[in-house]
Design a protein around this motif. Structure first.
Motif, short mmCIF file in Angstrom:
data_model
loop_
_atom_site.label_atom_id
_atom_site.label_comp_id
_atom_site.label_asym_id
_atom_site.label_seq_id
_atom_site.Cartn_x
_atom_site.Cartn_y
_atom_site.Cartn_z
N LYS A 167 -1.93 -3.01 10.57
CA LYS A 167 -2.77 -2.46 9.27
C LYS A 167 -3.86 -3.41 8.97
CE LYS A 167 1.57 -0.50 7.49
NZ LYS A 167 2.35 -0.38 6.13
N PHE A 215 -5.75 -3.36 6.57
CA PHE A 215 -6.47 -3.78 5.36
C PHE A 215 -5.55 -4.75 4.99
CE2 PHE A 215 -7.34 1.14 5.30
CZ PHE A 215 -8.80 0.65 5.36
N VAL A 247 -4.28 -7.93 0.35
CA VAL A 247 -5.15 -7.16 0.95
C VAL A 247 -6.68 -7.56 1.25
CG1 VAL A 247 -6.20 -4.56 0.57
CG2 VAL A 247 -3.76 -5.57 -0.07
N LEU A 259 -11.50 -3.57 -1.28
CA LEU A 259 -10.58 -2.47 -1.90
C LEU A 259 -10.10 -2.84 -3.40
CD1 LEU A 259 -8.25 -2.74 1.25
CD2 LEU A 259 -9.62 -1.09 0.70
N PRO A 260 -9.70 -1.54 -3.89
CA PRO A 260 -9.39 -1.59 -5.29
C PRO A 260 -8.31 -2.42 -5.68
CG PRO A 260 -8.95 0.40 -4.30
CD PRO A 260 -9.63 -0.32 -3.30
N ALA A 261 -7.84 -3.17 -4.78
CA ALA A 261 -6.51 -4.06 -5.16
C ALA A 261 -6.49 -5.42 -4.17
CB ALA A 261 -5.14 -3.23 -4.67
N SER A 276 -0.12 -6.69 -3.10
CA SER A 276 1.20 -5.55 -3.12
C SER A 276 2.32 -6.31 -2.94
CB SER A 276 0.73 -4.36 -2.10
OG SER A 276 1.94 -3.53 -2.28
N ILE A 285 7.07 0.31 -2.66
CA ILE A 285 6.10 -0.70 -3.29
C ILE A 285 6.78 -1.04 -4.74
CG2 ILE A 285 3.73 -0.97 -4.24
CD1 ILE A 285 2.89 0.56 -1.68
N HIS A 320 -2.38 -2.64 -7.91
CA HIS A 320 -3.03 -1.48 -7.47
C HIS A 320 -2.31 -0.13 -8.42
CE1 HIS A 320 0.72 -0.87 -5.68
NE2 HIS A 320 0.66 -2.18 -5.24
N LEU A 323 -0.55 2.37 -7.09
CA LEU A 323 0.20 3.23 -6.44
C LEU A 323 1.87 2.81 -7.17
CD1 LEU A 323 -0.87 3.06 -2.85
CD2 LEU A 323 -1.23 4.97 -4.19
N TYR A 381 5.94 4.25 -5.42
CA TYR A 381 5.56 4.43 -4.08
C TYR A 381 6.61 4.36 -3.18
CZ TYR A 381 2.80 4.74 0.17
OH TYR A 381 2.40 5.12 1.50
N GLU A 414 4.58 9.56 8.80
CA GLU A 414 4.83 8.95 7.54
C GLU A 414 4.63 9.69 6.44
OE1 GLU A 414 3.16 5.09 7.85
OE2 GLU A 414 3.28 4.78 5.69
N PHE A 434 -6.22 9.33 -1.39
CA PHE A 434 -6.11 8.10 -1.38
C PHE A 434 -5.29 7.43 -0.39
CE2 PHE A 434 -5.07 3.72 -2.92
CZ PHE A 434 -6.23 3.04 -2.65
N ILE A 487 -5.67 5.81 3.85
CA ILE A 487 -4.99 4.37 4.36
C ILE A 487 -4.10 4.49 5.21
CG2 ILE A 487 -3.77 2.46 3.49
CD1 ILE A 487 -5.10 2.88 0.78
N ILE A 488 -3.19 5.50 5.29
CA ILE A 488 -2.22 5.84 6.12
C ILE A 488 -2.60 6.30 7.51
CG2 ILE A 488 -0.03 7.05 6.92
CD1 ILE A 488 0.83 7.11 3.89
N ASN A 513 -4.11 3.19 9.17
CA ASN A 513 -3.10 2.38 9.84
C ASN A 513 -2.59 3.09 11.26
OD1 ASN A 513 -3.18 0.76 7.50
ND2 ASN A 513 -1.56 1.59 6.57
C1 A8S Z 1 0.80 1.41 3.73
C2 A8S Z 1 0.29 2.33 2.93
C3 A8S Z 1 -0.65 2.17 1.72
C4 A8S Z 1 -1.16 0.92 1.32
C5 A8S Z 1 -1.92 0.51 0.26
C6 A8S Z 1 -1.08 3.47 0.91
C7 A8S Z 1 -2.84 -0.72 -0.14
O1 A8S Z 1 -1.84 -1.80 0.60
C8 A8S Z 1 -3.98 -0.62 -0.11
C9 A8S Z 1 -4.96 -0.44 -1.01
C10 A8S Z 1 -4.29 -0.30 -2.35
O2 A8S Z 1 -5.24 0.02 -3.35
C11 A8S Z 1 -3.12 -0.18 -2.81
O3 A8S Z 1 1.58 1.58 4.19
C12 A8S Z 1 -2.24 -1.03 -1.51
O4 A8S Z 1 0.13 0.14 3.80
C13 A8S Z 1 -4.73 -1.01 1.46
C14 A8S Z 1 -2.69 -2.51 -1.95
C15 A8S Z 1 -0.73 -0.81 -1.67
#
Ligand code: A8S
Length: 170
Positions: free
Chosen positions: A44, A46, A68, A72-74, A77, A95, A100, A102, A105, A127, A145, A149-150, A153
């Motif tokens: 991943k 991010f 993260v 990114l906006p966060a 997590s 989560i 963030h 979500l 989630y 997923e 959104f 991200i998924i 990943n």
């Molecule tokens: C995962 C799925 C998601 C992760 C999101 C959707 C996140 O890790 C990122 C940005 C956000 O704003 C929310 O399987 C969060 O990782 C990359 C920090 C949770």
């Protein structure tokens, strides 16, 4: 299999979606990456760092604190492992905190051997997730959104495991 694990009961303020990725690598190899709850940064992109703050990272109830990457906006997590089934290749993660949007989630990831007929060694990753729709957003934007991200990943997972499978053979 698909409907069993990827059909979710929704509250009126929630949305759900599913991302599917076919990978040209054997299921055991792909699963060995996916199942590592304590090291999501292995694929991943991010995720900057991961610390397990509760449990051993394998048993249900284990909790991880993610940082993260910037931009990114966060920034962080907090995520709980709800289920890790090495026989059925099912992983469920919720989560439970972070800065963030979500909220509530929960994602379910399943792996299947591809039966597309192109010979063995291909894996289908599915997923799906359920999440609350924030008051200032709509279901479409919220899912777009998370799907983005998924999607990133799973593309990264494909690239890395396909390279590993290739290196093993060659
Ligand atoms: C995962 C799925 C998601 C992760 C999101 C959707 C996140 O890790 C990122 C940005 C956000 O704003 C929310 O399987 C969060 O990782 C990359 C920090 C949770």
């Amino acid at each position: 299999m698909d409907t069993l694990y990827h059909t979710h009961a929704l509250s009126p303020n929630q949305c759900t979606s599913k991302v599917i990725q076919t990978i040209d690598a054997p299921l055991p190899l792909v699963w060995s990456m996916v199942r590592k709850f304590d090291a999501p940064q292995a694929y991943k992109l991010f995720v900057k760092s991961c610390d397990v703050s509760c449990g051993d990272g394998r048993a249900a109830g284990s909790v991880r604190e993610l940082r993260v990457v910037s931009g990114l906006p966060a920034e962080r997590s907090t995520e709980r492992l709800d289920r890790l089934d090495d026989d059925l290749h099912v992983m469920v993660i919720s989560i439970i905190g972070g800065d963030h949007k979500l909220v509530n989630y929960t994602s379910t990831t399943t792996l299947h051997e591809d039966d597309g007929g192109k010979g063995g060694g291909r894996t289908v990753v599915m997923e799906s997730y359920v999440v609350d729709i924030p008051a200032d957003s709509c279901g479409e934007d919220t899912c777009l959104f998370a799907d983005t991200i998924i999607g990133c990943n799973l593309k990264s997972l494909a690239k890395i495991t396909e390279k590993m499978a290739c290196d093993r053979v060659g």
